[in-house]
Motif scaffolding. Structure first.
Motif, PDB file in Angstrom:
ATOM      1  N   GLY A   1       0.856  -1.180   0.000  1.00 48.01           N
ATOM      2  CA  GLY A   1       0.000   0.000   0.000  1.00 48.01           C
ATOM      3  C   GLY A   1       0.898   1.238   0.000  1.00 48.01           C
ATOM      4  O   GLY A   1       2.126   1.120  -0.109  1.00 48.01           O
ATOM      5  N   ARG A   2       0.299   2.409   0.135  1.00 47.38           N
ATOM      6  CA  ARG A   2       1.112   3.635   0.134  1.00 47.38           C
ATOM      7  C   ARG A   2       0.463   4.689   1.015  1.00 47.38           C
ATOM      8  O   ARG A   2      -0.723   4.622   1.312  1.00 47.38           O
ATOM      9  CB  ARG A   2       1.268   4.205  -1.274  1.00 47.38           C
ATOM     10  N   VAL A   3       1.297   5.644   1.418  1.00 50.46           N
ATOM     11  CA  VAL A   3       0.717   6.845   2.027  1.00 50.46           C
ATOM     12  C   VAL A   3       1.335   8.050   1.320  1.00 50.46           C
ATOM     13  O   VAL A   3       2.543   8.066   1.060  1.00 50.46           O
ATOM     14  CB  VAL A   3       0.916   6.891   3.566  1.00 50.46           C
TER      15      VAL A   3
ATOM     16  N   SER B   1      -2.199  16.008  -2.181  1.00 48.95           N
ATOM     17  CA  SER B   1      -3.550  15.430  -2.291  1.00 48.95           C
ATOM     18  C   SER B   1      -4.168  15.835  -3.619  1.00 48.95           C
ATOM     19  O   SER B   1      -4.219  17.026  -3.947  1.00 48.95           O
ATOM     20  CB  SER B   1      -4.451  15.963  -1.176  1.00 48.95           C
ATOM     21  N   HIS B   2      -4.639  14.878  -4.361  1.00 46.42           N
ATOM     22  CA  HIS B   2      -5.379  15.095  -5.618  1.00 46.42           C
ATOM     23  C   HIS B   2      -4.568  15.821  -6.693  1.00 46.42           C
ATOM     24  O   HIS B   2      -5.144  16.341  -7.644  1.00 46.42           O
ATOM     25  CB  HIS B   2      -6.703  15.839  -5.353  1.00 46.42           C
ATOM     26  N   THR B   3      -3.274  15.870  -6.523  1.00 50.82           N
ATOM     27  CA  THR B   3      -2.457  16.513  -7.565  1.00 50.82           C
ATOM     28  C   THR B   3      -2.214  15.552  -8.735  1.00 50.82           C
ATOM     29  O   THR B   3      -1.926  16.006  -9.838  1.00 50.82           O
ATOM     30  CB  THR B   3      -1.083  16.949  -7.003  1.00 50.82           C
ATOM     31  N   ASP B   4      -2.347  14.233  -8.504  1.00 48.71           N
ATOM     32  CA  ASP B   4      -1.927  13.287  -9.558  1.00 48.71           C
ATOM     33  C   ASP B   4      -2.734  13.426 -10.845  1.00 48.71           C
ATOM     34  O   ASP B   4      -2.168  13.514 -11.928  1.00 48.71           O
ATOM     35  CB  ASP B   4      -1.869  11.830  -9.046  1.00 48.71           C
ATOM     36  N   TYR B   5      -4.068  13.506 -10.728  1.00 49.50           N
ATOM     37  CA  TYR B   5      -4.867  13.605 -11.967  1.00 49.50           C
ATOM     38  C   TYR B   5      -4.832  15.009 -12.564  1.00 49.50           C
ATOM     39  O   TYR B   5      -5.370  15.238 -13.638  1.00 49.50           O
ATOM     40  CB  TYR B   5      -6.309  13.102 -11.751  1.00 49.50           C
TER      41      TYR B   5
ATOM     42  N   CYS C   1      -9.368   7.034 -11.025  1.00 47.42           N
ATOM     43  CA  CYS C   1      -8.226   7.474 -10.211  1.00 47.42           C
ATOM     44  C   CYS C   1      -7.056   7.926 -11.082  1.00 47.42           C
ATOM     45  O   CYS C   1      -6.995   7.606 -12.272  1.00 47.42           O
ATOM     46  CB  CYS C   1      -7.777   6.332  -9.303  1.00 47.42           C
ATOM     47  N   GLY C   2      -6.114   8.633 -10.484  1.00 52.01           N
ATOM     48  CA  GLY C   2      -4.872   8.992 -11.162  1.00 52.01           C
ATOM     49  C   GLY C   2      -3.879   7.841 -11.053  1.00 52.01           C
ATOM     50  O   GLY C   2      -4.252   6.710 -10.707  1.00 52.01           O
ATOM     51  N   ILE C   3      -2.601   8.128 -11.268  1.00 52.14           N
ATOM     52  CA  ILE C   3      -1.582   7.063 -11.325  1.00 52.14           C
ATOM     53  C   ILE C   3      -0.878   6.846  -9.979  1.00 52.14           C
ATOM     54  O   ILE C   3      -0.142   5.868  -9.798  1.00 52.14           O
ATOM     55  CB  ILE C   3      -0.537   7.385 -12.432  1.00 52.14           C
ATOM     56  N   LEU C   4      -1.131   7.724  -8.996  1.00 53.51           N
ATOM     57  CA  LEU C   4      -0.377   7.686  -7.746  1.00 53.51           C
ATOM     58  C   LEU C   4      -0.293   6.298  -7.095  1.00 53.51           C
ATOM     59  O   LEU C   4       0.800   5.816  -6.775  1.00 53.51           O
ATOM     60  CB  LEU C   4      -1.008   8.674  -6.743  1.00 53.51           C
ATOM     61  N   ASP C   5      -1.437   5.655  -6.895  1.00 51.81           N
ATOM     62  CA  ASP C   5      -1.470   4.433  -6.082  1.00 51.81           C
ATOM     63  C   ASP C   5      -0.718   3.290  -6.764  1.00 51.81           C
ATOM     64  O   ASP C   5       0.113   2.614  -6.153  1.00 51.81           O
ATOM     65  CB  ASP C   5      -2.916   3.999  -5.815  1.00 51.81           C
ATOM     66  N   GLN C   6      -1.030   3.067  -8.031  1.00 51.40           N
ATOM     67  CA  GLN C   6      -0.406   1.955  -8.752  1.00 51.40           C
ATOM     68  C   GLN C   6       1.080   2.236  -8.988  1.00 51.40           C
ATOM     69  O   GLN C   6       1.896   1.309  -8.944  1.00 51.40           O
ATOM     70  CB  GLN C   6      -1.127   1.718 -10.089  1.00 51.40           C
TER      71      GLN C   6
ATOM     72  N   GLU D   1     -18.026  12.205  -4.975  1.00 51.59           N
ATOM     73  CA  GLU D   1     -17.191  13.364  -4.617  1.00 51.59           C
ATOM     74  C   GLU D   1     -15.852  13.391  -5.363  1.00 51.59           C
ATOM     75  O   GLU D   1     -15.401  14.436  -5.801  1.00 51.59           O
ATOM     76  CB  GLU D   1     -16.908  13.362  -3.108  1.00 51.59           C
ATOM     77  N   TYR D   2     -15.208  12.232  -5.481  1.00 51.46           N
ATOM     78  CA  TYR D   2     -13.898  12.187  -6.135  1.00 51.46           C
ATOM     79  C   TYR D   2     -14.017  12.646  -7.589  1.00 51.46           C
ATOM     80  O   TYR D   2     -13.276  13.516  -8.053  1.00 51.46           O
ATOM     81  CB  TYR D   2     -13.329  10.758  -6.061  1.00 51.46           C
ATOM     82  N   GLY D   3     -15.008  12.071  -8.285  1.00 44.82           N
ATOM     83  CA  GLY D   3     -15.223  12.428  -9.692  1.00 44.82           C
ATOM     84  C   GLY D   3     -15.589  13.897  -9.839  1.00 44.82           C
ATOM     85  O   GLY D   3     -15.164  14.561 -10.787  1.00 44.82           O
TER      86      GLY D   3
HETATM   87  C1  GLA Z   1      -6.920   8.198  -4.451  1.00 45.38           C
HETATM   88  C2  GLA Z   1      -6.673   7.987  -5.935  1.00 45.38           C
HETATM   89  C3  GLA Z   1      -5.327   8.589  -6.334  1.00 45.38           C
HETATM   90  C4  GLA Z   1      -5.205  10.041  -5.865  1.00 45.38           C
HETATM   91  C5  GLA Z   1      -5.587  10.165  -4.396  1.00 45.38           C
HETATM   92  C6  GLA Z   1      -5.655  11.597  -3.927  1.00 45.38           C
HETATM   93  O1  GLA Z   1      -5.998   7.466  -3.705  1.00 45.38           O
HETATM   94  O2  GLA Z   1      -6.709   6.620  -6.252  1.00 45.38           O
HETATM   95  O3  GLA Z   1      -5.162   8.487  -7.734  1.00 45.38           O
HETATM   96  O4  GLA Z   1      -5.977  10.883  -6.674  1.00 45.38           O
HETATM   97  O5  GLA Z   1      -6.852   9.572  -4.132  1.00 45.38           O
HETATM   98  O6  GLA Z   1      -4.401  12.193  -3.986  1.00 45.38           O
END
Ligand code: GLA
Length: 383
Positions: A31-33, A38-42, A172-177, A224-226
């Motif tokens: 996982g990640r932290v 926050s929300h900058t990835d997309y 989602c953006g690319i951050l998590d993967q 909310e995210y969308g």
């Molecule tokens: C979720 C999404 C990520 C990123 C974060 C907020 O974890 O999956 O792509 O947008 O929220 O930074």
């Protein structure tokens, strides 16, 4: 945390009981932290991210069929899918993440084999630490091992993101993967989501990173995210840019009055948060406590007042973290709306910090939080 051998034994026993044989191999993904961003990835901005020791394991064995049979130890549930079917119930169940990965890999021309698997995760589910990305990246590694082909970690991350966007239905953006596939033991990463480059960031000795789980669940697939994402995209378009990353703060300031008020608030947060990523990376490397405190406080204030992603439980947790012994700074993590938060703590004081947060948060909310220190772990691979 459960010792590795004990974890492996438990999973092997369950595998034997469920499938009548022992697993052939094991894959894991962390996982990640997010430490800042926050929300900058997309918005194609930067994120300071940490792959954590909490991870998802899949014990697997080829079954020489076109079917994937899985047992989730955490949920005590079984599910199966055919490699020749498409994921019609996208987003309804945990198995959709594995099925989605299979579809994305198949679309990319990868040879897929059926397998039996037992999944066990120490990443808390739906808490903002990327349990879904950890499952996707571990599953992609199982398919890779069985298929006998190799994916570059970045390509694996992009395919897992595609699985979540297209086949699970979370935009989602690319951050998590990215973090789950590209993580390196012992360091944080600055990820630049525009060109997908990353740089290792060392954290000064003596600074501990502590996760504070509000235990208030969030639903990322929720509207909310969308909605935030659309507001940012609208803002970029109105400012004549392809993404907010292309806009500088002075350019934004000069034209902010032209934007609807709510769009202007969202854009301001993203642009300021992007700048804070680089500032926090410097502060963590040099151990500049005052800067860490200031930057994290500004990040939470923006998340609460500009981006409006701070649930009441997060305010209560922020108060508890800032009042605890040993705290350096604290902020939100993940998408917000509840879930986990993150604190920077004087390392020798981590136990005292945790005890204080527990007492204060529980007495303010009636909820028992979960508090634990994390360190940087390696990205997805075989065990
Ligand atoms: C979720 C999404 C990520 C990123 C974060 C907020 O974890 O999956 O792509 O947008 O929220 O930074």
């Amino acid at each position: 945390m459960i010792p590795i051998h004990q974890r492996q034994d438990t999973i092997a026993q369950v595998f034997q009981k469920r499938f009548g044989r022992l697993p052939q191999f094991w894959c894991r993904a962390p996982g990640r932290v997010d430490l800042m961003g926050s929300h900058t990835d997309y918005n194609l901005g930067a994120v300071l991210t940490l792959p954590i020791g909490r991870d998802t394991w899949i014990a697997a064995r080829a079954n020489h069929t076109r079917t994937v049979n899985l047992h989730s130890l955490n949920l005590n549930a079984d599910a199966s899918f055919s490699l020749d079917s498409s994921n019609k119930n996208a987003g309804q169940s945990w198995i959709d993440y594995v099925h989605g990965v299979a579809e994305a890999l198949h679309e990319e021309g990868m040879l897929l084999e059926g397998f039996d698997g037992v999944i066990h995760s120490t990443v808390p589910l739906c808490s903002g630490l990327s349990s879904s990305a950890a499952l996707e990246c571990a599953a992609a590694t199982v398919f890779e091992t069985l298929g006998g082909w190799n994916l570059a970690p970045l390509q694996k991350a992009l395919l897992c993101q595609r699985a979540e966007n297209r086949y699970v239905g979370v935009n989602c953006g690319i951050l998590d993967q990215f973090t789950s596939c590209m993580g390196r033991e012992g360091c944080a990463l600055i990820l630049d989501c525009r060109d997908l480059s990353s740089k290792a960031v060392a954290i000064a000795d003596g600074i501990g990173i502590v996760i504070c789980d509000t235990k208030s669940k969030r639903e990322l697939a929720g509207s909310e995210y969308g909605e935030r994402r659309t507001q940012c995209e609208d803002g970029a378009r109105m400012l004549g840019a392809s993404a907010l990353r292309e806009v500088t703060l002075p350019q934004f300031e000069a034209r902010a009055h032209e934007l609807p008020a709510i769009v202007a608030k969202r854009c301001r947060f993203i642009l300021e948060e992007h700048a804070r990523v680089y500032a926090l990376a410097d502060a963590l490397t040099t151990g500049d406590r005052a800067a860490i405190r200031e930057l994290t406080a500004a990040s939470f204030e923006g998340a609460a007042n500009l981006y409006e992603i701070a649930a009441p439980a997060m305010h209560a947790m922020m108060t508890a973290m800032l009042a605890a012994r040993g705290v350096i700074g604290a902020r939100q993590a993940g998408a917000g709306f509840g879930g986990c938060m993150v604190a920077f703590v004087e390392e020798p004081m981590v136990d005292a910090f945790s005890a204080d947060v527990r007492t204060r948060y529980a007495s303010a909310t009636g909820i028992e939080p979960e508090i634990y220190q994390v360190t940087a772990a390696a990205g997805a691979g075989m065990i």
